[in-house]
Design a protein around this motif. Structure first.
Motif, PDB file in Angstrom:
ATOM      1  N   ALA A  72       0.809  -0.927  -0.128  1.00 42.48           N
ATOM      2  CA  ALA A  72      -0.162   0.340  -0.463  1.00 42.48           C
ATOM      3  C   ALA A  72       0.921   0.881   0.017  1.00 42.48           C
ATOM      4  O   ALA A  72       1.349   1.530   0.895  1.00 42.48           O
ATOM      5  N   PRO A  73       1.385   1.636  -0.809  1.00 40.29           N
ATOM      6  CA  PRO A  73       1.773   3.006  -1.436  1.00 40.29           C
ATOM      7  C   PRO A  73       0.992   3.915  -0.205  1.00 40.29           C
ATOM      8  O   PRO A  73       0.403   3.917   0.212  1.00 40.29           O
ATOM      9  N   ALA A  74       2.037   5.214  -0.148  1.00 41.80           N
ATOM     10  CA  ALA A  74       1.621   6.419   0.648  1.00 41.80           C
ATOM     11  C   ALA A  74       0.287   7.005   0.369  1.00 41.80           C
ATOM     12  O   ALA A  74      -0.107   7.072  -1.470  1.00 41.80           O
ATOM     13  N   ILE A  75      -1.023   7.732   0.724  1.00 43.02           N
ATOM     14  CA  ILE A  75      -1.477   8.061   0.116  1.00 43.02           C
ATOM     15  C   ILE A  75      -1.297   9.504  -0.778  1.00 43.02           C
ATOM     16  O   ILE A  75      -0.786   9.959  -0.377  1.00 43.02           O
ATOM     17  N   GLU A  76      -2.013   9.332  -1.234  1.00 40.86           N
ATOM     18  CA  GLU A  76      -1.494  10.479  -2.636  1.00 40.86           C
ATOM     19  C   GLU A  76      -2.561  11.800  -3.186  1.00 40.86           C
ATOM     20  O   GLU A  76      -4.159  10.947  -3.196  1.00 40.86           O
ATOM     21  N   GLY A  77      -2.802  12.961  -2.958  1.00 38.70           N
ATOM     22  CA  GLY A  77      -3.078  13.473  -3.761  1.00 38.70           C
ATOM     23  C   GLY A  77      -3.522  13.722  -4.562  1.00 38.70           C
ATOM     24  O   GLY A  77      -2.847  13.252  -6.066  1.00 38.70           O
ATOM     25  N   GLN A  78      -4.954  13.901  -5.491  1.00 35.53           N
ATOM     26  CA  GLN A  78      -5.655  13.012  -7.264  1.00 35.53           C
ATOM     27  C   GLN A  78      -4.945  13.983  -7.804  1.00 35.53           C
ATOM     28  O   GLN A  78      -4.609  13.504  -8.991  1.00 35.53           O
ATOM     29  N   GLY A  79      -4.612  15.483  -7.818  1.00 34.79           N
ATOM     30  CA  GLY A  79      -3.457  16.288  -8.603  1.00 34.79           C
ATOM     31  C   GLY A  79      -2.587  15.758  -8.780  1.00 34.79           C
ATOM     32  O   GLY A  79      -2.511  15.306 -10.046  1.00 34.79           O
ATOM     33  N   ARG A  80      -1.783  15.595  -7.688  1.00 34.58           N
ATOM     34  CA  ARG A  80      -0.665  14.678  -8.524  1.00 34.58           C
ATOM     35  C   ARG A  80      -0.439  13.154  -9.143  1.00 34.58           C
ATOM     36  O   ARG A  80      -0.464  12.697  -9.605  1.00 34.58           O
ATOM     37  N   PHE A  81      -1.768  12.367  -8.085  1.00 31.05           N
ATOM     38  CA  PHE A  81      -1.891  11.241  -9.133  1.00 31.05           C
ATOM     39  C   PHE A  81      -2.183  11.251 -10.254  1.00 31.05           C
ATOM     40  O   PHE A  81      -1.838  10.278 -10.886  1.00 31.05           O
ATOM     41  N   LEU A  82      -2.743  11.794 -10.671  1.00 30.72           N
ATOM     42  CA  LEU A  82      -3.723  12.231 -12.067  1.00 30.72           C
ATOM     43  C   LEU A  82      -2.047  12.570 -13.407  1.00 30.72           C
ATOM     44  O   LEU A  82      -2.126  12.828 -13.998  1.00 30.72           O
ATOM     45  N   GLU A  83      -1.717  14.105 -12.543  1.00 29.04           N
ATOM     46  CA  GLU A  83      -0.503  14.087 -13.510  1.00 29.04           C
ATOM     47  C   GLU A  83       0.340  13.483 -13.549  1.00 29.04           C
ATOM     48  O   GLU A  83       0.808  13.028 -14.566  1.00 29.04           O
ATOM     49  N   ARG A  84       0.616  12.265 -12.488  1.00 34.37           N
ATOM     50  CA  ARG A  84       2.009  10.989 -13.003  1.00 34.37           C
ATOM     51  C   ARG A  84       1.347  10.016 -14.278  1.00 34.37           C
ATOM     52  O   ARG A  84       1.756   9.314 -14.701  1.00 34.37           O
ATOM     53  N   LEU A  85      -0.441   9.769 -13.988  1.00 33.19           N
ATOM     54  CA  LEU A  85      -0.596   9.253 -15.092  1.00 33.19           C
ATOM     55  C   LEU A  85      -1.055  10.500 -16.396  1.00 33.19           C
ATOM     56  O   LEU A  85      -1.113   8.936 -17.347  1.00 33.19           O
ATOM     57  N   GLY A  86      -0.285  11.526 -16.793  1.00 29.30           N
ATOM     58  CA  GLY A  86      -0.287  11.936 -17.419  1.00 29.30           C
ATOM     59  C   GLY A  86      -1.764  12.658 -17.534  1.00 29.30           C
ATOM     60  O   GLY A  86      -2.003  13.806 -19.132  1.00 29.30           O
ATOM     61  N   ILE A  87      -2.127  13.016 -17.409  1.00 29.68           N
ATOM     62  CA  ILE A  87      -3.307  14.069 -17.780  1.00 29.68           C
ATOM     63  C   ILE A  87      -2.806  15.766 -19.053  1.00 29.68           C
ATOM     64  O   ILE A  87      -4.106  16.195 -19.377  1.00 29.68           O
ATOM     65  N   GLU A  88      -1.838  15.549 -18.017  1.00 31.14           N
ATOM     66  CA  GLU A  88      -1.487  17.060 -18.842  1.00 31.14           C
ATOM     67  C   GLU A  88      -1.229  16.244 -20.615  1.00 31.14           C
ATOM     68  O   GLU A  88      -1.470  17.728 -21.733  1.00 31.14           O
ATOM     69  N   ALA A  89      -0.426  15.950 -20.930  1.00 35.79           N
ATOM     70  CA  ALA A  89      -0.545  15.201 -22.333  1.00 35.79           C
ATOM     71  C   ALA A  89      -2.465  15.106 -22.724  1.00 35.79           C
ATOM     72  O   ALA A  89      -2.169  15.549 -24.285  1.00 35.79           O
ATOM     73  N   ARG A  90      -3.069  14.700 -21.950  1.00 33.97           N
ATOM     74  CA  ARG A  90      -4.074  14.417 -22.331  1.00 33.97           C
ATOM     75  C   ARG A  90      -5.267  15.666 -22.498  1.00 33.97           C
ATOM     76  O   ARG A  90      -5.646  15.577 -23.777  1.00 33.97           O
ATOM     77  N   VAL A  91      -4.786  16.366 -21.567  1.00 32.74           N
ATOM     78  CA  VAL A  91      -5.062  17.579 -22.493  1.00 32.74           C
ATOM     79  C   VAL A  91      -4.612  18.597 -23.612  1.00 32.74           C
ATOM     80  O   VAL A  91      -5.578  19.161 -24.683  1.00 32.74           O
ATOM     81  N   MET A  92      -3.060  18.581 -24.044  1.00 36.67           N
ATOM     82  CA  MET A  92      -2.800  18.578 -24.849  1.00 36.67           C
ATOM     83  C   MET A  92      -3.294  18.055 -26.019  1.00 36.67           C
ATOM     84  O   MET A  92      -3.904  18.376 -27.191  1.00 36.67           O
ATOM     85  N   GLN A  93      -3.322  16.772 -25.768  1.00 36.65           N
ATOM     86  CA  GLN A  93      -4.267  15.844 -26.658  1.00 36.65           C
ATOM     87  C   GLN A  93      -5.394  16.052 -27.125  1.00 36.65           C
ATOM     88  O   GLN A  93      -6.010  15.876 -28.613  1.00 36.65           O
TER      89      GLN A  93
END
Length: 362
Positions: free
Chosen positions: A291-312
């Motif tokens: 169980a990894p440390a609890i992560e904020g939703q923003g950081r979690f989505l950024e690690r999954l690549g949400i910025e790239a999806r915004v550009m796409q």
């Protein structure tokens, strides 16, 4: 015809003050008058908006997280893909659309939706009619040995809580009682010690402090973590609340996107409380899961690549569509909006590498 408030009042008169978790269960899940049985609470026309309804990016990234998790499980030929509290089915719809990138994932997935609301099941069935899905009122009976990938967005916050208030140096349970003015809170002297080991140390608290405990949340995470430990798999829950335990009254009601008195008009509004993630993570760890440390939703989505999806998504968007995409992205990840208050909580067993979006698991 009696109202739910009439029924609750009669129960309190007969049995004495009602525990808060009992009140929440009656108000949300009463088979005739419960909030989730009477109406569709989600969306701009409902009482609140959830992340999947803010942007398709949320569900798409969760879908890709599930595909990545499945690959880290060794791409099993069959696995149980479970969503708890699927709302209007938008998260699953978006997740399955992004998962089409890996047809083998969809072929292997046995999709199960766990939903208590008959009204919402009808909406889900229409939205997801192109997919073979099984519906359940409780967690499905998964065969021994079948891996499990379980997701839930704003599911844990609706599980009933109990509240305890420090009064004159001792914990007393807050309950619901009846007065001439209607339902109200009371803290009668409590002789219950069943949760004493879960309450904060009195020496670290002050009179008036409130502690919240969700036994159903702990029991569910314990059950699921043991299932995942024995079958292999992973769980991902996104909800709002503190990463570490925190004192305070977070019990609230939302109606038409506004906060209101949670003891008025039971069954007519959504009732929730903040999720205390730290004890839930400890439950998962004690079951033998990573169980990894609890992560904020923003950081979690950024690690999954949400910025790239915004550009796409913005490439072929109109000016208005682009503004909407940018605004949705900000709402999901900004510290001033949902990015910090909402957390991602995951646990797993049998993955070849840590789950995406988090640091290294313990």
């Amino acid at each position: 015809m009696p109202t739910l408030e009439d029924l609750i009042t009669s129960e309190i008169i007969a049995n004495g003050p009602m525990r808060l978790d009992t009140y929440m269960e009656r108000a949300l899940l009463h088979p005739e008058f419960g909030y989730y049985q009477k109406q569709i609470p989600f969306g701009s026309k409902g009482d609140f908006v959830t992340s999947p309804e803010i942007s398709q990016m949320f569900g798409e990234l969760i879908g890709l997280w599930c595909v990545d998790t499945w690959a880290k499980l060794g791409a099993p030929s069959k696995f149980a893909f479970v969503e708890m509290g699927p709302g209007r089915g938008i998260l699953m719809q978006d997740a399955l659309r992004s998962a089409k990138l890996v047809p083998e994932f969809l072929e292997a997935a046995e999709i199960h939706l766990v939903e208590a609301s008959d009204q919402l099941i009808k909406v889900q069935q229409e939205r997801l009619k192109d997919h073979p899905i099984q519906w359940h009122s409780a967690f499905p009976d998964i065969p021994d040995g079948m891996p499990v990938i379980c997701i839930g967005n704003e599911f844990l916050d609706a599980l009933p809580i109990r509240q305890f208030q420090l009064v004159d140096g001792g914990w007393q349970e807050k309950k619901v009682t009846v007065t001439d003015d209607g339902l109200t809170f009371v803290t009668p002297p409590s002789d219950e010690a069943d949760l004493a080991d879960q309450l904060p140390s009195i020496s670290e608290c002050s009179d008036g402090d409130i502690a919240e405990i969700s036994t159903p949340a702990r029991e569910f995470i314990s059950f699921l973590a043991k299932k995942i430990k024995s079958n292999r798999g992973a769980a991902l829950f996104i909800d709002y609340g503190p990463a570490e335990n925190a004192l305070g009254d977070s019990f609230q009601a939302v109606q038409r996107h506004e906060y209101s008195n949670p003891l008025e008009n039971p069954g007519g509004k959504d009732l929730t409380a903040h999720v205390h993630f730290s004890p839930l993570r400890e439950v998962a760890l004690s079951a033998g899961c990573a169980a990894p440390a609890i992560e904020g939703q923003g950081r979690f989505l950024e690690r999954l690549g949400i910025e790239a999806r915004v550009m796409q998504l913005s490439k072929n968007a109109t000016e208005k569509q682009h503004k909407d995409i940018v605004a949705a992205h900000k709402r999901l990840v900004s510290e001033q909006e949902m990015g910090t208050l909402f957390k991602a909580f995951s646990f797993s067993s049998g993955l070849a590498a840590p789950a995406a979006g988090f640091g290294d698991a313990e």
